[in-house]
Design an enzyme around this catalytic site. Structure first.
Site, PDB file in Angstrom:
ATOM      1  N   SER A 230       0.910  -0.895  -0.181  1.00  0.00           N
ATOM      2  CA  SER A 230      -0.047  -0.241   0.076  1.00  0.00           C
ATOM      3  C   SER A 230       0.898   0.993  -0.127  1.00  0.00           C
ATOM      4  CB  SER A 230      -1.087  -0.342   1.205  1.00  0.00           C
ATOM      5  OG  SER A 230      -1.282   1.347   1.319  1.00  0.00           O
TER       6      SER A 230
ATOM      7  N   TYR B 131      -2.474  -0.748  10.759  1.00  0.00           N
ATOM      8  CA  TYR B 131      -2.283  -0.266   9.487  1.00  0.00           C
ATOM      9  C   TYR B 131      -1.329  -0.200   8.307  1.00  0.00           C
ATOM     10  CZ  TYR B 131      -3.907  -0.943   4.237  1.00  0.00           C
ATOM     11  OH  TYR B 131      -3.639  -0.803   2.731  1.00  0.00           O
TER      12      TYR B 131
HETATM   13  N1  LIG Z   1      -8.248  -0.813  -1.360  1.00  0.00           N
HETATM   14  C1  LIG Z   1      -7.275   0.471  -1.300  1.00  0.00           C
HETATM   15  O1  LIG Z   1      -7.933   0.700  -1.213  1.00  0.00           O
HETATM   16  C2  LIG Z   1      -6.338  -0.353  -0.969  1.00  0.00           C
HETATM   17  C3  LIG Z   1      -5.346   0.426  -1.535  1.00  0.00           C
HETATM   18  C4  LIG Z   1      -4.007  -0.234  -1.174  1.00  0.00           C
HETATM   19  C5  LIG Z   1      -3.232  -1.527  -0.870  1.00  0.00           C
HETATM   20  N2  LIG Z   1      -4.519  -2.166  -0.813  1.00  0.00           N
HETATM   21  C6  LIG Z   1      -4.183  -3.276  -0.153  1.00  0.00           C
HETATM   22  O2  LIG Z   1      -4.544  -3.549  -1.439  1.00  0.00           O
HETATM   23  C7  LIG Z   1      -4.831  -5.647  -0.589  1.00  0.00           C
HETATM   24  C8  LIG Z   1      -6.770  -6.167  -0.756  1.00  0.00           C
HETATM   25  O3  LIG Z   1      -7.351  -5.178  -0.725  1.00  0.00           O
HETATM   26  P1  LIG Z   1      -9.005  -4.863  -0.780  1.00  0.00           P
HETATM   27  O4  LIG Z   1      -9.362  -3.386  -0.884  1.00  0.00           O
HETATM   28  O5  LIG Z   1      -9.121  -5.809  -2.427  1.00  0.00           O
HETATM   29  O6  LIG Z   1      -9.417  -5.637   0.449  1.00  0.00           O
HETATM   30  P2  LIG Z   1     -10.903  -6.244   0.449  1.00  0.00           P
HETATM   31  O7  LIG Z   1     -11.363  -6.487   2.198  1.00  0.00           O
HETATM   32  O8  LIG Z   1     -12.009  -6.060  -0.751  1.00  0.00           O
HETATM   33  O9  LIG Z   1     -10.465  -7.799   0.420  1.00  0.00           O
HETATM   34  C9  LIG Z   1     -10.208  -9.104   0.676  1.00  0.00           C
HETATM   35  C10 LIG Z   1      -9.598  -9.591   0.998  1.00  0.00           C
HETATM   36  O10 LIG Z   1      -8.809 -10.573   1.821  1.00  0.00           O
HETATM   37  C11 LIG Z   1      -9.932 -11.414   2.670  1.00  0.00           C
HETATM   38  N3  LIG Z   1      -8.836 -11.552   4.206  1.00  0.00           N
HETATM   39  C12 LIG Z   1      -8.747 -11.093   4.544  1.00  0.00           C
HETATM   40  N4  LIG Z   1      -8.420 -11.969   5.704  1.00  0.00           N
HETATM   41  C13 LIG Z   1      -7.841 -13.308   5.218  1.00  0.00           C
HETATM   42  C14 LIG Z   1      -6.853 -14.350   5.706  1.00  0.00           C
HETATM   43  N5  LIG Z   1      -6.823 -14.219   6.646  1.00  0.00           N
HETATM   44  N6  LIG Z   1      -6.809 -16.022   4.711  1.00  0.00           N
HETATM   45  C15 LIG Z   1      -6.954 -15.098   3.819  1.00  0.00           C
HETATM   46  N7  LIG Z   1      -8.130 -14.361   2.862  1.00  0.00           N
HETATM   47  C16 LIG Z   1      -8.386 -13.282   3.995  1.00  0.00           C
HETATM   48  C17 LIG Z   1     -10.994 -10.945   2.968  1.00  0.00           C
HETATM   49  O11 LIG Z   1     -12.186 -12.500   2.562  1.00  0.00           O
HETATM   50  C18 LIG Z   1     -11.228 -10.115   0.843  1.00  0.00           C
HETATM   51  O12 LIG Z   1     -11.916 -10.966   0.682  1.00  0.00           O
HETATM   52  C19 LIG Z   1      -4.206  -5.568   1.106  1.00  0.00           C
HETATM   53  O13 LIG Z   1      -3.097  -5.994   1.047  1.00  0.00           O
HETATM   54  C20 LIG Z   1      -4.878  -4.164   1.044  1.00  0.00           C
HETATM   55  O14 LIG Z   1      -3.976  -3.234   1.890  1.00  0.00           O
HETATM   56  C21 LIG Z   1      -5.806  -1.570  -1.070  1.00  0.00           C
END
Ligand SMILES: NC(=O)c1ccc[n+]([C@@H]2O[C@H](COP(=O)([O-])OP(=O)(O)OC[C@H]3O[C@@H](n4cnc5c(N)ncnc54)[C@H](O)[C@@H]3O)[C@@H](O)[C@H]2O)c1
Length: 350
Positions: A225, A238
């Site tokens: 991130s 986070y």
């Molecule tokens: N959404 C954003 O703005 C953003 C920005 C930068 C980075 N990210 C990173 O991208 C990645 C995905 O984010 P997202 O926005 O798609 O999130 P999201 O919440 O939409 O999806 C996350 C997925 O991870 C799964 N998950 C959670 N805990 C878990 C575990 N213990 N084992 C296996 N699966 C698990 C959830 O069930 C979900 O399907 C994350 O690492 C997040 O930190 C997100």
């Protein structure tokens, strides 16, 4: 790793041709006791595998293992053709969209998630759309036993793993003065420990492939991130977990280079279209609006405008933006241990 999960990646490596390893396809009927069916005439390969495994993981007995015939199914077209990819956190959001994009570029994709029902439905929808052979696997990345089981499943299904996208991640925002220890542990266990353990479960498979095919490299890509590169106000649990992830990436890159594994992180900016932000009940737009985190905001759009105004390119990050970084890291043979920002200029490296 069970015996089969040790043999298949090595077998795959020995059968590599033109920088591509075959997918190994199960030939025994479901429920059959595994019976040795290494292709006739491959005794020398089997002996070589035995010798190789002796040097890398201790002696194992090959007799009685296998139920697989090596097959080069007609390679799908695309820049990921022939690669086996495991994407964690793939039931929704970035993970799901990354899995879709990899499948569209010809990869064989395993989607893994703690949401078992969701991830199976996600794999089915990829298969229905593309006539692909994606699989959905249950996993809790905070639990090494669960990860090992999932990895064995993927290896048993496809024969190995060429690309891990360690994407599973969670967020619990809150002030350091008030965030509960429980929330801190939750975030740390998925984002930091979960990344460590995912690599621990996958690296031995990639190492076996490389031992058998030293010219072929694998990739581990952590979806980090922008909060892994700069601090995040009232979001320390986070940001800390993501900063730590970059420490892991750099350390793993140094260690795993001898196994032909490149390890990198991608640091996206805010992904407003995904459920993490957009979910109308639990998403960050709602949370930030309700908590008054954005001064004067009355609507989701006000919250979005506030965050977009911090980005030189004035928009959020999308999965196609992230995919370009994934392709770069996989295709670039001379880079490892990096954290690549994909932030529209919000974070600039010095
Ligand atoms: N959404 C954003 O703005 C953003 C920005 C930068 C980075 N990210 C990173 O991208 C990645 C995905 O984010 P997202 O926005 O798609 O999130 P999201 O919440 O939409 O999806 C996350 C997925 O991870 C799964 N998950 C959670 N805990 C878990 C575990 N213990 N084992 C296996 N699966 C698990 C959830 O069930 C979900 O399907 C994350 O690492 C997040 O930190 C997100």
């Amino acid at each position: 790793m069970n015996q089969l999960a040790k043999i298949l990646p090595a077998l795959r490596g020995f059968m590599a041709e033109d920088d591509i390893m075959p997918r190994l396809i199960k030939t025994a009927a479901a429920g059959d006791e595994p019976a040795l069916s290494v292709t006739p005439g491959c005794a020398d390969v089997v002996a070589e595998i035995g010798a190789q495994l002796k040097t890398t993981t201790g002696p194992i007995n090959l007799v009685g293992y296998g139920c697989f015939a090596p097959v080069f199914p007609k390679l799908p077209a695309g820049r990921m053709a022939g690669k086996i990819a495991l994407v964690t956190g793939a039931a929704q959001g970035f993970g799901y969209e990354i899995a879709c994009a990899l499948a569209a570029e010809g990869a064989w994709v395993a989607l893994a998630d703690i949401n078992e029902e969701g991830v199976k439905a996600a794999a089915n929808s990829i298969n229905a759309e593309r006539n692909a052979s994606a699989i959905g696997v249950a996993v809790n990345v905070a639990d090494i036993a669960s990860l090992r089981q999932a990895v064995e499943k993927v290896v048993t299904e496809f024969g190995g793993i060429d690309l891990l996208v360690a994407n599973a991640g969670v967020l619990r925002a809150g002030s350091v003065k008030t965030l509960s220890e429980r929330d801190l542990d939750f975030v740390t266990s998925v984002n930091y420990k979960g990344y460590f353990l995912s690599v621990q479960a996958v690296a031995p498979v990639m190492a076996l492939q490389h031992a058998a095919a030293p010219g072929i490299w694998s990739d581990i890509i952590q979806i980090n991130s922008k909060s892994g590169l700069v601090g995040s106000n009232k979001n320390g649990a986070y940001a800390g977990s993501k900063f730590g992830g970059i420490g892991l990436t750099q350390s793993f890159a140094m260690e795993l280079v001898e196994d032909g594994i490149k390890v990198n992180s991608i640091c996206p900016g805010n992904f407003y279209d995904g459920p993490l932000w957009a979910d109308p009940e639990k998403g960050l737009f709602k949370q930030y609006l309700d908590s008054g985190k954005v001064p004067g905001a009355r609507t989701f759009q006000d919250v979005k405008n506030f965050y977009e105004s911090k980005v030189p390119m004035r928009r959020g990050c999308t999965t196609p933006d992230v995919m370009k970084a994934i392709y770069y890291l996989v295709e670039q043979n001379y880079e490892t241990g990096q954290a690549v920002p994909v932030t529209g200029g919000q974070v600039m490296l010095s």
